[in-house]
Structures are given as structure tokens and as C-alpha cells.
Design a protein around this motif. Structure first.
Motif, PDB file in Angstrom:
ATOM      1  N   PHE A   1      13.475   9.722  -4.696  1.00 40.53           N
ATOM      2  CA  PHE A   1      12.031   9.535  -4.685  1.00 40.53           C
ATOM      3  C   PHE A   1      11.556   9.352  -3.248  1.00 40.53           C
ATOM      4  CE2 PHE A   1      13.421   8.561  -8.868  1.00 40.53           C
ATOM      5  CZ  PHE A   1      12.370   8.857  -9.723  1.00 40.53           C
ATOM      6  N   ARG A   2      10.298   9.730  -3.015  1.00 37.02           N
ATOM      7  CA  ARG A   2       9.699   9.569  -1.696  1.00 37.02           C
ATOM      8  C   ARG A   2       8.331   8.896  -1.867  1.00 37.02           C
ATOM      9  NH1 ARG A   2       9.800  15.365   1.048  1.00 37.02           N
ATOM     10  NH2 ARG A   2       9.491  14.141   2.964  1.00 37.02           N
ATOM     11  N   GLU A   3       7.914   8.168  -0.834  1.00 35.27           N
ATOM     12  CA  GLU A   3       6.647   7.452  -0.912  1.00 35.27           C
ATOM     13  C   GLU A   3       6.007   7.384   0.468  1.00 35.27           C
ATOM     14  OE1 GLU A   3       4.935   3.032  -2.244  1.00 35.27           O
ATOM     15  OE2 GLU A   3       6.806   3.810  -3.109  1.00 35.27           O
ATOM     16  N   ALA A   4       4.711   7.677   0.518  1.00 37.60           N
ATOM     17  CA  ALA A   4       3.930   7.593   1.750  1.00 37.60           C
ATOM     18  C   ALA A   4       2.637   6.867   1.457  1.00 37.60           C
ATOM     19  CB  ALA A   4       3.648   8.991   2.303  1.00 37.60           C
ATOM     20  N   HIS A   5       2.165   6.085   2.427  1.00 43.36           N
ATOM     21  CA  HIS A   5       0.967   5.261   2.242  1.00 43.36           C
ATOM     22  C   HIS A   5      -0.204   5.773   3.065  1.00 43.36           C
ATOM     23  CE1 HIS A   5       3.315   1.428   0.822  1.00 43.36           C
ATOM     24  NE2 HIS A   5       3.375   2.428  -0.024  1.00 43.36           N
ATOM     25  N   LEU A   6      -1.381   5.709   2.441  1.00 41.79           N
ATOM     26  CA  LEU A   6      -2.646   6.013   3.102  1.00 41.79           C
ATOM     27  C   LEU A   6      -3.505   4.757   2.997  1.00 41.79           C
ATOM     28  CD1 LEU A   6      -4.869   9.189   2.445  1.00 41.79           C
ATOM     29  CD2 LEU A   6      -5.843   6.920   2.777  1.00 41.79           C
ATOM     30  N   TRP A   7      -3.874   4.203   4.162  1.00 39.88           N
ATOM     31  CA  TRP A   7      -4.726   3.009   4.172  1.00 39.88           C
ATOM     32  C   TRP A   7      -6.187   3.437   4.138  1.00 39.88           C
ATOM     33  CZ3 TRP A   7      -3.638  -2.435   5.033  1.00 39.88           C
ATOM     34  CH2 TRP A   7      -2.281  -2.740   4.910  1.00 39.88           C
ATOM     35  N   ALA A   8      -6.898   2.978   3.129  1.00 38.70           N
ATOM     36  CA  ALA A   8      -8.307   3.311   2.930  1.00 38.70           C
ATOM     37  C   ALA A   8      -9.184   2.194   3.492  1.00 38.70           C
ATOM     38  CB  ALA A   8      -8.573   3.502   1.436  1.00 38.70           C
ATOM     39  N   PRO A   9     -10.509   2.387   3.485  1.00 36.03           N
ATOM     40  CA  PRO A   9     -11.398   1.295   3.911  1.00 36.03           C
ATOM     41  C   PRO A   9     -11.133   0.013   3.123  1.00 36.03           C
ATOM     42  CG  PRO A   9     -12.632   3.337   3.694  1.00 36.03           C
ATOM     43  CD  PRO A   9     -11.254   3.609   3.154  1.00 36.03           C
ATOM     44  N   ASP A  10     -11.472  -1.116   3.733  1.00 35.23           N
ATOM     45  CA  ASP A  10     -11.324  -2.433   3.110  1.00 35.23           C
ATOM     46  C   ASP A  10      -9.864  -2.822   2.914  1.00 35.23           C
ATOM     47  OD1 ASP A  10     -14.256  -2.656   2.663  1.00 35.23           O
ATOM     48  OD2 ASP A  10     -13.885  -1.075   1.195  1.00 35.23           O
ATOM     49  N   ASN A  11      -8.958  -2.168   3.675  1.00 35.37           N
ATOM     50  CA  ASN A  11      -7.512  -2.443   3.593  1.00 35.37           C
ATOM     51  C   ASN A  11      -6.955  -2.180   2.197  1.00 35.37           C
ATOM     52  OD1 ASN A  11      -7.228  -3.224   6.330  1.00 35.37           O
ATOM     53  ND2 ASN A  11      -8.054  -5.242   5.842  1.00 35.37           N
ATOM     54  N   VAL A  12      -7.510  -1.179   1.531  1.00 31.80           N
ATOM     55  CA  VAL A  12      -6.962  -0.707   0.250  1.00 31.80           C
ATOM     56  C   VAL A  12      -5.860   0.292   0.563  1.00 31.80           C
ATOM     57  CG1 VAL A  12      -7.447   0.587  -1.855  1.00 31.80           C
ATOM     58  CG2 VAL A  12      -9.097  -1.099  -1.007  1.00 31.80           C
ATOM     59  N   VAL A  13      -4.696   0.100  -0.029  1.00 35.50           N
ATOM     60  CA  VAL A  13      -3.561   0.983   0.223  1.00 35.50           C
ATOM     61  C   VAL A  13      -3.347   1.901  -0.977  1.00 35.50           C
ATOM     62  CG1 VAL A  13      -1.125   1.121   0.851  1.00 35.50           C
ATOM     63  CG2 VAL A  13      -2.493  -0.835   1.601  1.00 35.50           C
ATOM     64  N   THR A  14      -3.285   3.205  -0.716  1.00 36.75           N
ATOM     65  CA  THR A  14      -2.948   4.184  -1.743  1.00 36.75           C
ATOM     66  C   THR A  14      -1.611   4.809  -1.383  1.00 36.75           C
ATOM     67  OG1 THR A  14      -4.146   5.957  -0.591  1.00 36.75           O
ATOM     68  CG2 THR A  14      -5.368   4.681  -2.241  1.00 36.75           C
ATOM     69  N   ALA A  15      -0.909   5.323  -2.374  1.00 34.56           N
ATOM     70  CA  ALA A  15       0.425   5.873  -2.134  1.00 34.56           C
ATOM     71  C   ALA A  15       0.591   7.213  -2.831  1.00 34.56           C
ATOM     72  CB  ALA A  15       1.499   4.905  -2.616  1.00 34.56           C
ATOM     73  N   PHE A  16       1.242   8.133  -2.121  1.00 37.02           N
ATOM     74  CA  PHE A  16       1.707   9.381  -2.706  1.00 37.02           C
ATOM     75  C   PHE A  16       3.167   9.183  -3.104  1.00 37.02           C
ATOM     76  CE2 PHE A  16      -1.433  10.506   0.548  1.00 37.02           C
ATOM     77  CZ  PHE A  16      -2.283  11.333  -0.156  1.00 37.02           C
ATOM     78  N   LEU A  17       3.502   9.526  -4.348  1.00 37.83           N
ATOM     79  CA  LEU A  17       4.873   9.434  -4.826  1.00 37.83           C
ATOM     80  C   LEU A  17       5.406  10.834  -5.090  1.00 37.83           C
ATOM     81  CD1 LEU A  17       4.582   6.558  -7.477  1.00 37.83           C
ATOM     82  CD2 LEU A  17       5.040   6.361  -5.025  1.00 37.83           C
ATOM     83  N   GLY A  18       6.590  11.104  -4.593  1.00 42.26           N
ATOM     84  CA  GLY A  18       7.259  12.362  -4.878  1.00 42.26           C
ATOM     85  C   GLY A  18       8.590  12.093  -5.546  1.00 42.26           C
ATOM     86  N   GLY A  19       9.016  12.987  -6.416  1.00 45.17           N
ATOM     87  CA  GLY A  19      10.288  12.785  -7.105  1.00 45.17           C
ATOM     88  C   GLY A  19      10.501  13.834  -8.171  1.00 45.17           C
ATOM     89  N   PRO A  20      11.539  13.665  -8.981  1.00 42.71           N
ATOM     90  CA  PRO A  20      11.877  14.676  -9.987  1.00 42.71           C
ATOM     91  C   PRO A  20      10.733  14.915 -10.977  1.00 42.71           C
ATOM     92  CG  PRO A  20      13.649  13.066  -9.723  1.00 42.71           C
ATOM     93  CD  PRO A  20      12.478  12.531  -8.974  1.00 42.71           C
TER      94      PRO A  20
END
Length: 315
Positions: free
Chosen positions: A131-150
Motif C-alpha cells: 500500500f502507498r499513502e500521500a498527504h495533501l494539507w488543505a486549508p484550516d490544517n485539514v489533512v487528506t490522503a491518497f491511498l494506493g494498493g491492490p
């Protein structure tokens, strides 16, 4: 037949509604489906004394019953629930996860729109694959993540599999006492642990920006793996690393404030919350939003003090 309560998605408090709408629509494929204004009486009953007004904006992932709820409060707050410095602190929500079938493509798309995706990415192995994971920090310090995997794994963990990203896959919450949250969710919403996993890979510590080794353990609680769920996390860090944000997720503070939940029987849910933890259920208020149709809402506050905006849906 009455369906169990379901996680609809994150409840995000923001003074930058348009910025979050842009992110959630252009990067994560949602659409705005309704907006409503709450007067001082309803806003304060739901979110606490001192709230003079609130504007709710509901987004939904087309084709599924999940999305996100944005709320802007008056008066606005200069404070956020989290900051980069509190990224491993416990007892507040942390990350909104989305599965990305084309992991690299989804990240390229976000960057092409001007969003900064954290360069450090996690790559870890679970029994089901890599699995892979990357974070995108949005306004107001909200963190979103992209998940990759099978793909075969995520076929059981998301409904939208043929777009740039899925619907909200999960919302994570590092907690001091995960069992108290599990017990509350079971008693009030009828949810249980639907999936558990562990991560020991050093790349995850790098993603979080910490030097200490971690032994992450997660219990994921919800109606099923194919609907959004809440990930109750223990980072396995020493006690001196990271503090507690217990009680900080309070309106009008900005950020990933809480969880939006849809239920068919709001009265029964509120009664169950009051029985499980006295004082955890707020009053039922009139709130009309198109995706739900029930016309009523209440805010529940579980032991981990993360507000849950419970919206009644038509049966």
C-alpha cells in the motif's frame, strides 16, 4: 427495513468554504448538493453557546450516500483544531482517506491544480499487498490522503472504483482510549470493528514527519468496510511523544472538527447516546438538507470528545 446509521463523511469547520469546495470537487470528485443557514438558536443548540450563526454546505460523491459537510461559524475563530506541530497528538480527528485507483495520476492531477502534496510518502506491506499513502494539507490544517494498493482489496473497501478517487474511504482518529470509542459506537450506532491492521514501516514515520519509530495499530469501526468508517489509531509512540487534544474539537474552532452521520431514527439514536454516556447527546434541532430529508439533526459527543453531527434521513 431500517438500515443502520452510516458515516456520511467529515464535518469540516472553515472560514474558507470556497477553497474546500474547490478541493473536494476538483480533486476528490464531489459535488455541492445543498446549503442552509442556521440561526443563532439552532446553531447554539447544536454547536454550543456563543455561536451566533452557522452556514452548512453539503457535498456528495455522485452515486453514493457519502460526502462531506462544511460548516462556517459566526463569529469565526482564528484557532484550528490541529496544526503541523500537533500532527501526532491524540484525541482529535486527523486524516480523511480516499482510495486512488491510479495513485500517481491522482497526485499529478492535484499538483496540476496547484495543491501541495507532501513529498514524503509511505509505502508499507500488509497481508493483502503493498500500500502507498500521500498527504495533501488543505486549508484550516485539514489533512487528506491518497491511498494506493491492490484493486481487489479496495473492491471491498470502497464503492467508487472507476474514477480518479473513491468516495471518503475512512476518517482517522488517533486516540488515548480506543476501547471507549468502540464501546460508544457499538451502543449508539450499532457499529463494530470491521477491519484491523498494523503498520511498522519506517516510511510511515517519515510521512508523519517524526523521527521516532512507530508501531501503528488501527481498529476501523463502522457499518461495513464498503461504507466510510472511523479509523481508531494507536501510533504506538512513547508517552512523551505527542500530547492530547481532548476537548479541542469544539466550535467554532476550524479544521477537521467531527464526523457527519446519517440515521433513520434520530430519536432512538439520541436516546441510545444518552443511555451510553449521560450528557453526550445534544438537543434535536430542525435542520433541512437535501441529501437526508428527515429535517432534523443533533450533535453527539462520544468519550473522545469529537462532535458527531447526526442527520436524520428519510426511511
Amino acid at each position: 427495513m431500517t438500515q443502520r446509521p452510516a458515516v456520511y463523511g467529515p464535518l469540516i469547520s472553515t472560514g474558507e468554504v470556497d477553497a474546500h469546495v474547490r478541493l473536494l470537487t476538483e480533486v476528490f470528485g464531489m459535488a455541492v448538493v445543498d446549503r442552509t443557514a442556521l440561526d443563532a438558536s439552532v446553531a447554539s443548540d447544536l454547536f454550543g453557546a456563543g455561536i451566533e450563526a452557522a452556514q452548512l454546505t453539503v457535498l456528495q460523491t455522485p452515486g453514493v450516500a457519502s460526502g462531506a459537510v462544511l460548516v462556517s461559524f459566526e463569529p469565526a475563530s482564528a484557532e484550528t483544531v490541529r496544526s503541523y506541530e500537533t500532527r501526532v497528538d491524540r484525541d482529535a480527528l486527523k486524516v480523511i482517506d480516499f482510495y486512488a485507483p491510479d495513485y500517481e495520476g491522482a497526485i499529478r492531477h492535484a499538483r496540476s491544480l496547484g495543491y501541495e502534496v507532501v513529498e514524503a510518502q509511505a509505502e508499507y506491506e500488509l497481508p493483502e499487498g503493498v500500500f502507498r499513502e500521500a498527504h495533501l494539507w488543505a486549508p484550516d490544517n485539514v489533512v487528506t490522503a491518497f491511498l494506493g494498493g491492490p484493486a481487489e482489496f479496495f473492491a471491498d473497501f470502497a464503492q467508487v472504483l472507476d474514477r480518479r478517487t473513491s468516495e471518503v474511504q475512512s476518517i482517522s482518529a488517533p486516540l488515548s482510549d480506543g476501547q471507549a470509542a468502540v464501546d460508544y459506537y457499538r451502543a449508539v450506532f450499532g457499529w463494530d470493528v470491521v477491519y484491523e491492521y498494523a503498520i511498522d514501516d519506517p516510511s510511515f514515520a517519515e510521512l508523519l514527519g517524526i523521527d521516532e519509530p512507530l508501531r501503528l495499530r488501527s481498529r476501523n469501526v463502522g457499518a461495513s468496510t464498503r461504507e466510510p468508517y472511523v479509523g481508531l489509531i494507536d501510533y504506538g509512540l512513547p508517552p512523551e511523544v505527542g500530547g492530547s487534544l481532548l476537548g479541542r474539537a469544539v466550535a467554532p474552532r476550524r479544521g477537521l472538527l467531527g464526523v457527519a452521520v446519517s440515521v433513520e431514527d434520530l430519536d432512538a439514536t439520541v436516546a441510545a447516546a444518552a443511555a451510553a454516556v449521560p450528557g453526550s447527546a445534544g438537543p434535536v434541532c430542525p435542520v433541512a438538507l437535501a441529501p437526508f430529508g428527515g429535517g432534523r439533526a443533533a450533535v453527539l459527543t462520544p468519550p473522545h470528545a469529537v462532535p458527531h453531527l447526526v442527520l436524520e434521513r428519510q426511511g
